[in-house]
Design an enzyme around this catalytic site. Structure first.
Site, mmCIF file in Angstrom:
data_model
loop_
_atom_site.group_PDB
_atom_site.id
_atom_site.type_symbol
_atom_site.label_atom_id
_atom_site.label_comp_id
_atom_site.label_asym_id
_atom_site.label_seq_id
_atom_site.Cartn_x
_atom_site.Cartn_y
_atom_site.Cartn_z
ATOM 1 N N ASN A 32 -10.157 -1.523 -0.931
ATOM 2 C CA ASN A 32 -8.746 -1.349 -0.883
ATOM 3 C C ASN A 32 -7.974 -1.917 -2.041
ATOM 4 O O ASN A 32 -8.156 -2.870 -2.173
ATOM 5 C CB ASN A 32 -8.128 -1.885 0.366
ATOM 6 C CG ASN A 32 -6.735 -1.413 0.642
ATOM 7 O OD1 ASN A 32 -5.908 -0.951 -0.323
ATOM 8 N ND2 ASN A 32 -6.177 -1.808 1.860
ATOM 9 N N HIS A 40 -4.034 7.073 1.450
ATOM 10 C CA HIS A 40 -4.293 5.411 1.022
ATOM 11 C C HIS A 40 -5.568 5.194 1.640
ATOM 12 O O HIS A 40 -6.068 5.607 2.579
ATOM 13 C CB HIS A 40 -3.068 4.681 1.743
ATOM 14 C CG HIS A 40 -3.487 3.183 1.530
ATOM 15 N ND1 HIS A 40 -3.744 2.689 0.363
ATOM 16 C CD2 HIS A 40 -3.661 1.997 2.333
ATOM 17 C CE1 HIS A 40 -4.062 1.171 0.451
ATOM 18 N NE2 HIS A 40 -3.890 1.171 1.875
ATOM 19 N N CYS A 72 0.696 -1.112 0.056
ATOM 20 C CA CYS A 72 0.100 -0.023 0.036
ATOM 21 C C CYS A 72 1.009 1.161 -0.082
ATOM 22 O O CYS A 72 0.614 2.193 -0.328
ATOM 23 C CB CYS A 72 -0.949 0.122 1.188
ATOM 24 S SG CYS A 72 -2.095 -1.529 1.178
HETATM 25 O O1 UT7 Z 1 -3.246 -1.815 3.947
HETATM 26 C C1 UT7 Z 1 -3.507 -2.972 4.521
HETATM 27 C C2 UT7 Z 1 -4.609 -3.647 4.484
HETATM 28 N N1 UT7 Z 1 -5.606 -3.797 5.920
HETATM 29 C C3 UT7 Z 1 -5.986 -2.901 6.631
HETATM 30 O O2 UT7 Z 1 -5.730 -1.590 6.460
HETATM 31 C C4 UT7 Z 1 -6.578 -3.011 8.018
HETATM 32 C C5 UT7 Z 1 -6.794 -2.369 9.036
HETATM 33 N N2 UT7 Z 1 -7.804 -2.682 9.920
HETATM 34 C C6 UT7 Z 1 -8.908 -2.764 9.705
HETATM 35 O O3 UT7 Z 1 -9.451 -1.986 8.944
HETATM 36 C C7 UT7 Z 1 -9.900 -3.364 10.836
HETATM 37 O O4 UT7 Z 1 -9.191 -3.832 11.883
HETATM 38 C C8 UT7 Z 1 -10.843 -4.550 9.994
HETATM 39 C C9 UT7 Z 1 -11.885 -3.868 9.395
HETATM 40 C C10 UT7 Z 1 -10.060 -5.362 9.306
HETATM 41 C C11 UT7 Z 1 -11.443 -5.186 11.311
HETATM 42 O O5 UT7 Z 1 -12.468 -4.321 12.236
HETATM 43 P P1 UT7 Z 1 -11.923 -4.714 13.719
HETATM 44 O O6 UT7 Z 1 -13.331 -3.480 14.199
HETATM 45 O O7 UT7 Z 1 -10.910 -4.633 14.228
HETATM 46 O O8 UT7 Z 1 -12.778 -6.130 13.866
HETATM 47 P P2 UT7 Z 1 -12.168 -7.458 14.374
HETATM 48 O O9 UT7 Z 1 -11.178 -7.881 13.603
HETATM 49 O O10 UT7 Z 1 -11.774 -6.968 15.842
HETATM 50 O O11 UT7 Z 1 -13.613 -8.254 14.357
HETATM 51 C C12 UT7 Z 1 -14.639 -8.171 15.235
HETATM 52 C C13 UT7 Z 1 -15.589 -9.339 15.021
HETATM 53 C C14 UT7 Z 1 -14.868 -10.688 15.051
HETATM 54 O O12 UT7 Z 1 -15.985 -11.372 15.807
HETATM 55 P P3 UT7 Z 1 -15.876 -11.902 17.483
HETATM 56 O O13 UT7 Z 1 -14.389 -12.429 17.525
HETATM 57 O O14 UT7 Z 1 -16.008 -10.451 17.918
HETATM 58 O O15 UT7 Z 1 -16.947 -12.839 17.426
HETATM 59 C C15 UT7 Z 1 -14.661 -11.113 13.754
HETATM 60 O O16 UT7 Z 1 -14.578 -12.447 13.596
HETATM 61 O O17 UT7 Z 1 -16.056 -9.423 13.724
HETATM 62 C C16 UT7 Z 1 -15.831 -10.330 13.072
HETATM 63 N N3 UT7 Z 1 -15.461 -10.379 11.554
HETATM 64 C C17 UT7 Z 1 -16.589 -10.245 10.540
HETATM 65 N N4 UT7 Z 1 -17.851 -10.551 10.905
HETATM 66 C C18 UT7 Z 1 -18.526 -10.204 9.764
HETATM 67 C C19 UT7 Z 1 -14.529 -10.164 10.862
HETATM 68 N N5 UT7 Z 1 -14.629 -10.043 9.892
HETATM 69 C C20 UT7 Z 1 -15.745 -10.051 9.574
HETATM 70 C C21 UT7 Z 1 -16.574 -10.018 8.274
HETATM 71 N N6 UT7 Z 1 -17.872 -10.085 8.648
HETATM 72 N N7 UT7 Z 1 -16.029 -9.497 6.938
#
Ligand code: UT7
Length: 356
Positions: free
Chosen positions: A309, A279, A112
């Site tokens: 992204n 980005h 990125c």
């Molecule tokens: O340039 C590099 C590319 N990546 C990034 O920039 C990523 C940066 N990070 C983020 O954008 C965020 O951390 C995410 C969008 C990836 C995740 O958001 P979050 O608020 O940190 O969620 P999390 O990973 O803590 O997940 C929360 C919950 C989990 O369930 P439990 O354990 O709380 O029951 C996940 O399993 O959401 C669940 N989850 C989903 N649910 C529905 C994770 N992905 C999904 C999904 N749909 N796609």
């Protein structure tokens, strides 16, 4: 002498996959994706279309808009983390397909951060007199990562369903990262202008390898002998592994810090900046960066809702759109910033040629 952008172009596959489409093949929802990331849809390349194809299309448009011929280009810089094949990289493919001469052409692997690095390198080549016209293109086809199996046929509208439970389980396992990414490419043509106050007037590029594990693809590499085997594939080592929360935290710390650093180096302040091209990884990251810099929302535009992204392509796609919308105004100061896997990040300042 300043390095100036004289034309931009983009390439986006025509097929679009919405959050609801993804919800049909994995456990996710439009509400979850939209509220956590801002993504509403992403463009998806068909099988057989590679990053080099999208890159060549974007380069052709950028050259047309710059009113330059392929023979005018003397360096091509390609940035991608999803090359058509393991080796060689896509630079030669894009050079050949774009009808460029036998020029210097090479790939960057800063994910990125790739386009930000590419712009800075182009500026250095132009400033040193080593080049007179440089094309920088960022291109990604992330679809190849997605473990959707036969569910791809449903996403492409080739059959209605049902979803195979094995494909559903694999897609759900990947949902934490799979829903974020889209395919696309963007390019810019750079040349020099006599006015020393215009063009790229400052940059900071940073790397911290201790954060490489925040998002990485461990499998298919030469520390492993053989470099690819079925055990790796069974262990899903070819899938990206991502620590989303920490990645989020680092992006929000590093991008504003780099912006402040480049402003301090150039004796400018955030009030001098007319537009921040950042980005596009997550709308909540953009919002946190905006708050830290103390700027209004319209100064840091977002298009992640439409594209997701697109990694090395987010900066040039957004630049192209902002240019088309008349927001890259003569004399104004544009700030580019990015944070990506590696970790590689930074910021640069671009004074648009012309007087206000
Ligand atoms: O340039 C590099 C590319 N990546 C990034 O920039 C990523 C940066 N990070 C983020 O954008 C965020 O951390 C995410 C969008 C990836 C995740 O958001 P979050 O608020 O940190 O969620 P999390 O990973 O803590 O997940 C929360 C919950 C989990 O369930 P439990 O354990 O709380 O029951 C996940 O399993 O959401 C669940 N989850 C989903 N649910 C529905 C994770 N992905 C999904 C999904 N749909 N796609």
């Amino acid at each position: 002498m300043g390095s100036v952008i004289i034309g931009t172009g983009v390439a986006l596959p025509s097929r679009v996959v919405t959050n609801d489409d993804l919800s049909a093949i994995m456990d996710t929802s439009d509400e979850w994706i939209r509220s956590r990331t801002g993504v509403q849809q992403r463009h998806i390349a068909d099988p057989g279309v590679g990053a080099s194809d999208l890159a060549a299309e974007a380069v052709a448009e950028a050259l047309r808009n710059a009113e330059m011929a392929p023979q005018d280009v003397d360096v091509l810089i390609t940035a991608t983390m999803t090359p058509d094949q393991y080796a060689p990289g896509i630079a030669g493919m894009v050079q050949e397909r774009s009808g460029l001469g036998h020029i210097a052409a090479f790939d960057l692997r800063q994910q990125c951060g790739g386009y930000l690095y590419g712009l800075d390198l182009a500026d250095a080549l132009l400033a040193s007199g080593k080049a007179r016209c440089v094309v920088v293109v960022g291109a990604e086809v992330h679809s190849g990562y997605m473990p959707y199996g036969a569910s791809w046929e449903i996403l492409r509208g080739e059959r209605p369903g049902p979803v195979d439970p094995v494909d559903h389980a694999a897609a759900t396992e990947a949902r934490g990262w799979a829903v974020l990414f889209g395919d696309g490419a963007g390019a810019a043509v750079l040349t020099t202008e006599e006015d020393p106050g215009t063009g790229f007037i400052g940059s900071v590029l940073r790397t911290d390898g201790s954060h490489a594990d925040l998002i990485e693809v461990l499998g298919v590499g030469f520390r492993h002998q053989p470099y690819v085997d079925t055990a790796q594939l069974e262990a899903r080592a070819h899938w990206p592994s991502m620590n989303g929360m920490e990645l989020f935290r680092q992006a929000v710390i590093c991008m504003p810090a780099a912006v402040r650093e480049v402003l301090a180096e150039t004796d400018l302040t955030i009030d001098d900046v007319s537009l921040v091209i950042a980005h596009q990884a997550n709308d909540r990251i953009l919002d946190a960066v905006r708050k830290q810099l103390g700027i209004d929302a319209e100064l840091i535009p977002s298009n992640i809702a439409r594209y997701g992204n697109t990694t090395a392509a987010t900066l040039p796609i957004l630049l192209h759109e902002q240019q088309a919308a008349g927001r890259i105004r003569p004399g104004s100061l544009v700030c580019f910033t990015a944070f990506g896997a590696g970790a590689h990040w930074g910021a640069s300042l671009y004074r648009v040629p012309g007087t206000r």
